[in-house]
Design an enzyme around this catalytic site. Structure first.
Site, PDB file in Angstrom:
ATOM      1  N   CYS A  91       0.885  -1.359   0.032  1.00  0.00           N
ATOM      2  CA  CYS A  91       0.111   0.018   0.087  1.00  0.00           C
ATOM      3  C   CYS A  91       0.711   1.285  -0.012  1.00  0.00           C
ATOM      4  O   CYS A  91       2.021   1.279   0.782  1.00  0.00           O
ATOM      5  CB  CYS A  91      -1.024  -0.103   1.171  1.00  0.00           C
ATOM      6  N   HIS A 240      -8.655  -3.097   2.235  1.00  0.00           N
ATOM      7  CA  HIS A 240      -7.337  -2.504   2.984  1.00  0.00           C
ATOM      8  C   HIS A 240      -7.645  -0.859   2.657  1.00  0.00           C
ATOM      9  O   HIS A 240      -7.490  -0.258   3.679  1.00  0.00           O
ATOM     10  CB  HIS A 240      -6.046  -3.049   2.286  1.00  0.00           C
ATOM     11  N   GLU A 241      -7.633  -0.323   1.498  1.00  0.00           N
ATOM     12  CA  GLU A 241      -7.768   0.930   1.308  1.00  0.00           C
ATOM     13  C   GLU A 241      -8.848   1.637   2.190  1.00  0.00           C
ATOM     14  O   GLU A 241      -9.097   2.554   2.727  1.00  0.00           O
ATOM     15  CB  GLU A 241      -7.457   1.207  -0.131  1.00  0.00           C
ATOM     16  N   HIS A 244      -8.321   2.405   5.409  1.00  0.00           N
ATOM     17  CA  HIS A 244      -7.521   3.686   5.723  1.00  0.00           C
ATOM     18  C   HIS A 244      -8.521   4.976   5.648  1.00  0.00           C
ATOM     19  O   HIS A 244      -8.669   5.737   6.505  1.00  0.00           O
ATOM     20  CB  HIS A 244      -6.619   4.043   4.338  1.00  0.00           C
ATOM     21  N   HIS A 250      -1.740   1.546   9.493  1.00  0.00           N
ATOM     22  CA  HIS A 250      -1.086   0.318   9.072  1.00  0.00           C
ATOM     23  C   HIS A 250      -0.920  -0.566  10.466  1.00  0.00           C
ATOM     24  O   HIS A 250      -0.373  -0.110  11.679  1.00  0.00           O
ATOM     25  CB  HIS A 250       0.548   0.090   8.290  1.00  0.00           C
TER      26      HIS A 250
END
Ligand SMILES: *[C@@H]1O[C@H](CO)[C@@H](O)[C@H](O)[C@H]1NC(C)=O
Ligand SMILES: *[C@@H]1O[C@H](CO)[C@@H](O)[C@H](O)[C@H]1NC(C)=O
Length: 520
Positions: A91, A240-241, A244, A250
């Protein structure tokens, strides 16, 4: 970060001796060391300003921290395993704060040393979160080779992964209203700073902003797939994004989805205990329902099924120019009603009847321009082209620069990184748009007129952060953002209609694409 924990962390001594490590680091190939340094800098491990320690000590401390997050043996030495780790797909968000946040989450028990890492301005501070539990999202575009229904299904499943274990709920925003979280695919440099330009297959796959900016960007040129073996699995990276955009940094925990490195779909659940802990610490547990059982990762391959309302089979291969399937950087029209549409390093010309040219390199037509631009307008007064990027601007007569070279437009009060430029016929002046404001420029093009900028509220119904604006021969002004347009009545200064430009405005040159099926 709780002050007490920070103090405790600071008081703990480093476990390893720095001097020894520094010496072994110096034996490294200097070129590899430079590359490693650039990597450590990009991902938030090295801060030039923050520490007075000698460079070699800071370097080995950064390596030690990186090894800790990456679950490598902690030596502070740039060994083969460490170098290899740096080249793995990951990432693009910096690992800044991940150590500190994790330490806070799991208690100071595991903490060995303070994560003395700078907070990068781009990916805001930790602890930022949304102050509501219902969030809307929009998928702005996606790689052409993946079927729309499967991509939409994957996006829906990726959001559900998080809502299943937390107090959050997500819904897909209707195309006409704003969305809290926007997912967009970009190629190369896309105005997030050169260090964050995408790099094609491998390397940085995607990045996202912590709340409440609500944006995740994906490398359009990555080999995305929705299967388990081929290419890079888009579902995993979406999930995953999205983490965020919700405020998660992380995670150094083994098998965490929020670990910085790409994770394959496997037998275990996609979210680890640490991911669940992290999202629940921000938004609590699911309200009035128990935490849903998590499916093993390898089940996430059939996404057509995640979309019962819209399960048409694959759409036919789309044709037509690339901008038709996503969006563009800038658009303008000349005196012959010919459109110029700019995207990345290329532009297309569209005749008044909707006939599109091949893509041309921007720099070949207008020598001296940067590889891409942010806003463009043709003055219908003198036919000159004006281009804007960052704090600079350019003016061309045909393909000849009028000002010799680029001007520092900020000096005249012009906004940096304008969203769009427009020649506004009633005033016979150029207008720049930036966020919620507009700026009328003096005839010279280098100066903002007195009493500007003003609020966009003057143009009732025009959205903020437009990506382009055009005067039309029929006297209306068209504004663009993402896949939508708004038509402004010039005399009433009010939006009178809106819709999707690619399918509803035949003069945009997306006719071929339209005949191939739905675009967005
Ligand atoms: C969320 O939970 C529901 C109900 O348990 C389940 O059917 C669904 O598959 C779960 N979704 C994900 C993405 O895990
Ligand atoms: C439109 O484009 C086609 C092929 O690109 C060309 O043959 C045709 O003459 C063009 N039409 C006009 C009106 O320019």
């Amino acid at each position: 970060m709780v002050a007490g924990i920070r103090l405790l962390l600071r008081a703990l001594p480093l476990l390893l001796c720095c001097c020894l490590d520094a010496q072994s680091a110096q034996r490294q190939d200097p070129e590899l060391s430079l590359e490693a340094e650039a990597f450590l800098e990009k991902y938030g491990y090295l801060d030039e300003q923050a520490s007075k320690a000698p460079a070699s000590t800071r370097f080995s401390n950064a390596i030690r921290e990186f090894q800790w997050v990456s679950q490598l043996p902690i030596s502070g030495v740039l060994d083969q395993a460490t170098l290899r780790q740096m080249t793995r797909p990951r990432c693009g968000v910096a690992d800044t704060d991940s150590h500190a946040t994790w330490a806070e989450r799991t208690g100071a028990l595991f903490a060995r040393q303070q994560a003395k890492m700078r907070r990068k301005k781009r990916f805001a501070k930790q602890g930022n979160k949304w102050y509501k539990q219902h969030l809307s999202y929009r998928l702005v575009n996606w790689p052409e080779h993946l079927p729309e229904s499967a991509v939409r299904g994957a996006v829906r499943a990726a959001f559900q992964l998080w809502s299943n274990v937390s107090g959050l709920e997500f819904w897909e925003a209707p195309a006409t209203s704003p969305a809290d979280i926007r997912l967009t695919f970009f190629q190369g440099d896309h105005n997030d700073g050169l260090g964050n330009a995408f790099d094609g297959p491998g390397g940085a796959l995607a990045h996202a902003f912590l709340p409440r900016r609500g944006e995740a960007h994906f490398d359009l040129e990555e080999r995305w797939s929705l299967s388990r073996r081929r290419g890079r699995n888009l579902f995993v990276v979406l999930a995953h994004e999205i983490g965020h955009t919700l405020g998660l940094t992380h995670s150094p925990a083994p098998r965490a989805l929020m670990a910085p490195y790409y994770k394959r779909l496997g037998r275990d659940a996609l979210l680890s205990w640490d991911d669940v802990l992290a999202v629940q610490s921000l938004y609590g547990k699911p309200l009035g329902r128990s935490v849903a059982a998590q499916l093993p990762g390898k089940l996430f391959t059939d996404f057509e099924a995640w979309n019962p309302h819209n399960s048409q089979s694959r759409r036919p291969e789309t044709k037509g120019p690339k901008y038709c399937h996503s969006s563009f950087d800038a658009i303008t029209m000349d005196g012959q009603s010919r459109l110029y549409i700019f995207k990345g390093s290329q532009f297309w010309e569209v005749t008044a009847d909707g006939n599109v040219s091949e893509p041309h390199p921007i720099q070949k037509r207008w020598a001296g321009l940067p590889p891409n631009i942010e806003a463009a307008a043709v003055s219908l007064e003198d036919g000159d082209f004006y281009f804007f990027k960052g704090s600079r601007c350019w003016r061309f007569w045909g393909n000849k620069p009028v000002w010799g070279f680029s001007q520092l437009c900020r000096a005249g009060g012009l906004p940096r990184h304008p969203d769009a430029a427009l020649f506004f016929p009633p005033l016979r002046h150029l207008v720049l748009f930036k966020g919620a404001r507009y700026y009328v420029l003096a005839r010279s093009g280098l100066q903002v007129e007195p009493y500007y900028p003003r609020s966009l509220r003057d143009w009732a119904g025009v959205p903020e952060e437009v990506s382009g604006a055009l005067p039309r021969p029929d006297g209306s002004i068209i504004f663009f953002r993402d896949d939508h347009y708004w038509r402004l009545d010039q005399t009433k200064l009010r939006v009178t209609s809106s819709g999707r430009w690619a399918t509803e405005l035949p003069w945009m040159g997306c006719w071929y694409a339209n005949s191939g099926g739905a675009l967005f």
